[in-house]
Design an enzyme around this catalytic site. Structure first.
Site, PDB file in Angstrom:
ATOM      1  N   TRP A  22      50.509  40.639  74.481  1.00 36.44           N
ATOM      2  CA  TRP A  22      49.290  40.720  73.673  1.00 36.44           C
ATOM      3  C   TRP A  22      49.430  40.009  72.332  1.00 36.44           C
ATOM      4  CZ3 TRP A  22      48.364  45.602  70.366  1.00 36.44           C
ATOM      5  CH2 TRP A  22      47.234  45.435  69.560  1.00 36.44           C
ATOM      6  N   TYR A  55      43.747  37.224  74.932  1.00 41.32           N
ATOM      7  CA  TYR A  55      44.937  37.168  74.091  1.00 41.32           C
ATOM      8  C   TYR A  55      45.188  35.725  73.658  1.00 41.32           C
ATOM      9  CZ  TYR A  55      45.977  41.888  75.835  1.00 41.32           C
ATOM     10  OH  TYR A  55      45.917  43.219  76.166  1.00 41.32           O
ATOM     11  N   PRO A 208      53.442  51.931  73.007  1.00 44.63           N
ATOM     12  CA  PRO A 208      54.224  53.171  73.065  1.00 44.63           C
ATOM     13  C   PRO A 208      55.036  53.423  71.803  1.00 44.63           C
ATOM     14  CG  PRO A 208      55.248  51.462  74.408  1.00 44.63           C
ATOM     15  CD  PRO A 208      53.895  50.937  73.995  1.00 44.63           C
ATOM     16  N   ARG A 229      55.489  43.227  61.606  1.00 48.93           N
ATOM     17  CA  ARG A 229      54.096  43.239  62.050  1.00 48.93           C
ATOM     18  C   ARG A 229      53.153  43.689  60.939  1.00 48.93           C
ATOM     19  NH1 ARG A 229      52.778  46.154  67.636  1.00 48.93           N
ATOM     20  NH2 ARG A 229      54.255  44.538  68.267  1.00 48.93           N
ATOM     21  N   GLY A 286      56.275  44.585  74.405  1.00 46.86           N
ATOM     22  CA  GLY A 286      56.300  43.164  74.081  1.00 46.86           C
ATOM     23  C   GLY A 286      57.577  42.828  73.342  1.00 46.86           C
ATOM     24  N   GLU A 295      67.322  45.827  74.260  1.00 51.76           N
ATOM     25  CA  GLU A 295      67.403  47.189  73.732  1.00 51.76           C
ATOM     26  C   GLU A 295      66.414  48.110  74.431  1.00 51.76           C
ATOM     27  OE1 GLU A 295      66.462  49.665  69.588  1.00 51.76           O
ATOM     28  OE2 GLU A 295      66.544  47.475  69.560  1.00 51.76           O
TER      29      GLU A 295
END
Length: 335
Positions: A22, A55, A208, A229, A286, A295
Site C-alpha cells: 500500500w 495504490y 496490524p 512514517r 509491508g 524480522e
C-alpha cells in the site's frame, strides 16, 4: 517458514502473513528496493500478495507485477481491489458500477501481468450504485475467470450481510473482508467479526502495527525519528497522526517488557497478537527494507499465552479504540 490459513471457509489457503504494498511500492520506496522486498518475501515463504489499483495511482500494481514475473503463477495468491478513482478521475472512474468494475479488472490484470487474480476486493462500499449491480458484475468477473474469489474491504456488518445474500443468489460467495485491525484498533470486534464468521468470511487485516506505532519507535514527548512514517507526507503521516498522542505512546511503551519476556520484538508482538484470533485469515505486512520482513515473519506460528494477551490489554486499556461506528464506510464517493 510462514504458516498457511484458509481464507474464511473457502478452500483457498493464504500465508497468515501476507505482503501488502500500500504505502511503499511506486511512491515511498524506489522500484528496485520494492522488488527486492517482494523477492525477500518469497524467500521467506510468503506467497500471498495484496495490492490495489489506487495504490500510487496504479504504480504499485505495476511494480508488484514486475517483481513476481517469472514466478510459478499457481504457487502465488495475488489480491487486488477496485473502488477508488485512478487515472483522469472522471465520473465513471470511481465506485462499484458495472462499468468501473469490468474496466478496472482488465487494467489490474494488465499491470500485474496475469490473466487472473486470486482475490478481487471491493475497496469500499458504494452508496451510489445498486448492490445488485455490483454483485452481478463481480459474478461476471468470476465466471470470466478473471478472479477466483471475491472479497470486500471496510464494509459494515449490515453491508456484508446484504452483499453475501446477493452473492449467494448469483452463484458465488464473499470469502473475505479487509479491515483495519490491531491491538489499538478493535472496532470490528463487536459487529463485523460475528457477521463475517457466521457467513464464512475471513479477515485479511491491514495495519496490524497501527501504522507503525506498535513498533515502539515513537516516544512520548519526542519528535518522531527522521525518515519515519510519521514524518513522510507520502508514507501515511496523516493516518498515523491519530496515534501520535502522548497517552497512546506512553501506553505502547508498556509493551516493551511484555515483548522482551515473550522473546519477541515489538513488531513481532503486534503481529502475533493479531494472529492469535481465529477469525484472522492473514495480517498484511509491508516493508520499505527487506530486513523488516525478515524480522516480521518470525511472528508466524507464535503462540501467546492468555497471560501475555491479558498483559497487552491491561497496558493499552485506556487508549484502545472499540467504537464499531468507526468502521470505514464513507456516505459519499470521492469527487
Amino acid at each position: 517458514m510462514v504458516a498457511y490459513r484458509h481464507l474464511g471457509s473457502s478452500g483457498l489457503k493464504v500465508t497468515e502473513i501476507t505482503y501488502g504494498n500500500w504505502l511503499t511500492h511506486g511512491s515511498q520506496v524506489e522500484a528496485d528496493t520494492a522488488i527486492e522486498c517482494v523477492h525477500t518475501a518469497l524467500d521467506l515463504g510468503i506467497t500471498s500478495f495484496d495490492t490495489a489499483d489506487v495504490y500510487a495511482n496504479t504504480a504499485a500494481e505495476e511494480v508488484l507485477g514486475r517483481a513476481l514475473k517469472g514466478q510459478r503463477r499457481e504457487s502465488l495468491e495475488i489480491f487486488t481491489k477496485v473502488y477508488w478513482p485512478v487515472g483522469p478521475k472522471g465520473p465513471n472512474d470511481v465506485g462499484l458500477s458495472r462499468k468501473h468494475i469490468l474496466e478496472s479488472i482488465d487494467g489490474s490484470l494488465t499491470r500485474l501481468g496475469t490473466d487472473h487474480v486470486d482475490l478481487y476486493q471491493a475497496h469500499r462500499y458504494d452508496f451510489e450504485t445498486p448492490l445488485e449491480e455490483t454483485m452481478q458484475a463481480f459474478a461476471d468477473v468470476v465466471r470470466a475467470g478473471k478472479a477466483l474469489y471475491i472479497g470486500v474491504s471496510e464494509w459494515t456488518a449490515e453491508q456484508i450481510r446484504a452483499g453475501q445474500e446477493l452473492a449467494t443468489q448469483m452463484g458465488f460467495r464473499l470469502v473475505s473482508n479487509q479491515p483495519q485491525y490491531s491491538a489499538l484498533w478493535r472496532v470490528i470486534e463487536e459487529k463485523v467479526v460475528p457477521a463475517s464468521t457466521e457467513l464464512g468470511m475471513g479477515q485479511i487485516v491491514w495495519s496490524p502495527m497501527a501504522e507503525g506505532v506498535l513498533s515502539g519507535k515513537y516516544l512520548p514527548g519526542q519528535q518522531p525519528p527522521a525518515g519515519s512514517r510519521a514524518t513522510d507526507e507520502k508514507g501515511g503521516k496523516e493516518m498515523i497522526s491519530r496515534w501520535m498522542r502522548d497517552d497512546v505512546l506512553t501506553a505502547v511503551q508498556k509493551l516493551k517488557p511484555i515483548a522482551a519476556e515473550a522473546g519477541l520484538t515489538m513488531p513481532q508482538l503486534a503481529i502475533a497478537w493479531v494472529l492469535q484470533h481465529d477469525f484472522i485469515s492473514a495480517a498484511l505486512v509491508g516493508a520499505s527494507r527487506p530486513e523488516q520482513l525478515v524480522e516480521n515473519v518470525n511472528a508466524s506460528g507464535v503462540k501467546l499465552g492468555s497471560d501475555v494477551m491479558d498483559a497487552i490489554d491491561a497496558a493499552l486499556a485506556d487508549v484502545i479504540e472499540r467504537d464499531p461506528a468507526l468502521t470505514r464506510s464513507p456516505e459519499e464517493r470521492p469527487a
